[in-house]
Design a protein around this motif. Structure first.
Motif, short mmCIF file in Angstrom:
data_model
loop_
_atom_site.label_atom_id
_atom_site.label_comp_id
_atom_site.label_asym_id
_atom_site.label_seq_id
_atom_site.Cartn_x
_atom_site.Cartn_y
_atom_site.Cartn_z
N ARG A 10 -6.62 -7.21 -21.80
CA ARG A 10 -5.17 -7.23 -21.55
C ARG A 10 -4.44 -6.64 -22.76
NH1 ARG A 10 -5.82 -8.23 -16.63
NH2 ARG A 10 -6.42 -10.29 -15.93
N CYS A 11 -4.20 -5.36 -22.71
CA CYS A 11 -3.47 -4.70 -23.80
C CYS A 11 -2.00 -4.53 -23.46
CB CYS A 11 -4.07 -3.33 -24.08
SG CYS A 11 -5.79 -3.35 -24.51
N TYR A 12 -1.71 -4.12 -22.25
CA TYR A 12 -0.36 -3.72 -21.89
C TYR A 12 0.40 -4.75 -21.06
CZ TYR A 12 -1.96 0.84 -23.43
OH TYR A 12 -2.45 1.87 -24.17
N SER A 13 -0.26 -5.76 -20.55
CA SER A 13 0.45 -6.73 -19.72
C SER A 13 0.92 -7.94 -20.51
CB SER A 13 -0.45 -7.17 -18.56
OG SER A 13 -1.60 -7.81 -19.05
N LEU A 14 0.89 -7.87 -21.83
CA LEU A 14 1.29 -9.01 -22.65
C LEU A 14 2.79 -9.24 -22.63
CD1 LEU A 14 -1.07 -8.44 -25.70
CD2 LEU A 14 -1.34 -10.07 -23.83
N MET B 153 13.25 0.73 -16.03
CA MET B 153 12.93 -0.57 -16.62
C MET B 153 12.69 -1.62 -15.53
SD MET B 153 15.60 -0.42 -19.78
CE MET B 153 15.23 -1.95 -20.57
N ALA B 154 13.46 -1.57 -14.46
CA ALA B 154 13.24 -2.49 -13.34
C ALA B 154 11.90 -2.21 -12.67
CB ALA B 154 14.38 -2.37 -12.33
N CYS B 155 11.54 -0.94 -12.55
CA CYS B 155 10.25 -0.58 -11.96
C CYS B 155 9.09 -1.03 -12.86
CB CYS B 155 10.17 0.92 -11.72
SG CYS B 155 11.27 1.52 -10.44
N VAL B 156 9.26 -0.93 -14.17
CA VAL B 156 8.24 -1.40 -15.10
C VAL B 156 8.05 -2.91 -14.95
CG1 VAL B 156 7.73 -1.78 -17.56
CG2 VAL B 156 8.44 0.46 -16.77
N LEU B 157 9.15 -3.62 -14.80
CA LEU B 157 9.05 -5.07 -14.60
C LEU B 157 8.28 -5.39 -13.32
CD1 LEU B 157 9.94 -7.69 -15.92
CD2 LEU B 157 11.99 -7.61 -14.52
N TYR B 158 8.54 -4.64 -12.25
CA TYR B 158 7.80 -4.82 -11.00
C TYR B 158 6.31 -4.53 -11.20
CZ TYR B 158 5.85 -3.59 -6.48
OH TYR B 158 5.03 -3.49 -5.39
N LEU B 159 6.00 -3.41 -11.85
CA LEU B 159 4.59 -3.05 -12.05
C LEU B 159 3.89 -4.04 -12.96
CD1 LEU B 159 4.72 0.82 -12.41
CD2 LEU B 159 3.88 -0.51 -10.49
N LYS B 160 4.60 -4.54 -13.96
CA LYS B 160 4.00 -5.53 -14.86
C LYS B 160 3.62 -6.79 -14.10
CE LYS B 160 4.99 -8.43 -18.87
NZ LYS B 160 4.46 -9.62 -18.23
N LYS C 20 3.17 -7.10 -10.76
CA LYS C 20 2.35 -6.91 -9.56
C LYS C 20 1.04 -6.17 -9.81
CE LYS C 20 2.34 -6.08 -4.85
NZ LYS C 20 2.42 -7.04 -3.84
N TRP C 21 1.07 -5.05 -10.54
CA TRP C 21 -0.08 -4.16 -10.57
C TRP C 21 -0.75 -3.99 -11.93
CZ3 TRP C 21 -2.21 -3.33 -6.21
CH2 TRP C 21 -1.45 -3.25 -5.07
N LEU C 22 -0.11 -4.30 -13.02
CA LEU C 22 -0.65 -3.95 -14.33
C LEU C 22 -1.94 -4.72 -14.63
CD1 LEU C 22 0.13 -1.86 -16.34
CD2 LEU C 22 1.36 -3.56 -17.62
N ARG C 23 -2.01 -5.99 -14.30
CA ARG C 23 -3.25 -6.76 -14.53
C ARG C 23 -4.38 -6.24 -13.65
NH1 ARG C 23 -2.23 -12.73 -16.47
NH2 ARG C 23 -0.32 -12.34 -17.64
N PHE D 153 6.97 -7.10 -22.00
CA PHE D 153 7.69 -6.02 -21.32
C PHE D 153 7.60 -4.70 -22.08
CE2 PHE D 153 11.63 -3.64 -20.61
CZ PHE D 153 11.48 -3.39 -19.26
N PHE D 154 7.68 -4.75 -23.40
CA PHE D 154 7.67 -3.51 -24.18
C PHE D 154 6.31 -2.82 -24.11
CE2 PHE D 154 10.86 -6.25 -26.18
CZ PHE D 154 11.97 -5.46 -25.96
N LEU D 155 5.24 -3.58 -24.17
CA LEU D 155 3.91 -3.00 -24.03
C LEU D 155 3.67 -2.54 -22.59
CD1 LEU D 155 1.78 -5.42 -26.21
CD2 LEU D 155 2.46 -3.09 -26.75
N ALA D 156 4.29 -3.21 -21.63
CA ALA D 156 4.13 -2.81 -20.23
C ALA D 156 4.72 -1.42 -19.99
CB ALA D 156 4.80 -3.83 -19.31
N GLY D 157 5.84 -1.12 -20.62
CA GLY D 157 6.43 0.21 -20.49
C GLY D 157 5.50 1.28 -21.01
#
Length: 118
Positions: free
Chosen positions: A45-49, A22-29, A31-34, A51-55
């Protein structure tokens, strides 16, 4: 130590790894997801909206980077080459972290429940 103690340790380790994931997902959201969505989804923007969609997005993009079959299935085989290899590896490592934690946690719980019923 008996088998139940080892399984309890497996469940505990799995839960800790889920929190690490979960901490790594927060980092990726953050830094890198957009960046990934700009390259692969043409800015949608589907998944960077949140935290749950980012996972879900991290797991989705990791499978695209991991497998040519999935990349071809989603029409992203050529587009995935626009993403740097180190970013692709980061998504794949975090995907493996999730799968390891999932198997440790729920596999140990399954074996523990089988042993307690029998």
């Amino acid at each position: 130590m008996n088998i139940e103690n080892f399984l309890d340790i497996g469940v505990s380790l799995g839960i800790l790894l889920i929190f690490l994931w979960m901490a790594c997902v927060l980092y990726l959201k953050n830094k890198w997801l957009r960046f990934i969505e700009d390259r692969l989804e043409d800015g949608r923007r589907c998944y960077s909206l949140n935290f749950f969609l980012a996972g879900q997005g991290v797991l989705h993009y990791a499978t695209i980077f991991l497998s040519k079959f999935h990349a071809r299935r989603y029409g992203l085989l050529e587009k995935r080459e626009k993403v740097p290899k180190d970013v692709q590896r980061l998504f794949i490592v975090i995907f493996c972290l999730f799968m390891t934690s999932f198997v440790l946690c729920f596999g140990s719980l399954g074996v523990l429940s089988i042993l307690q019923d029998g």
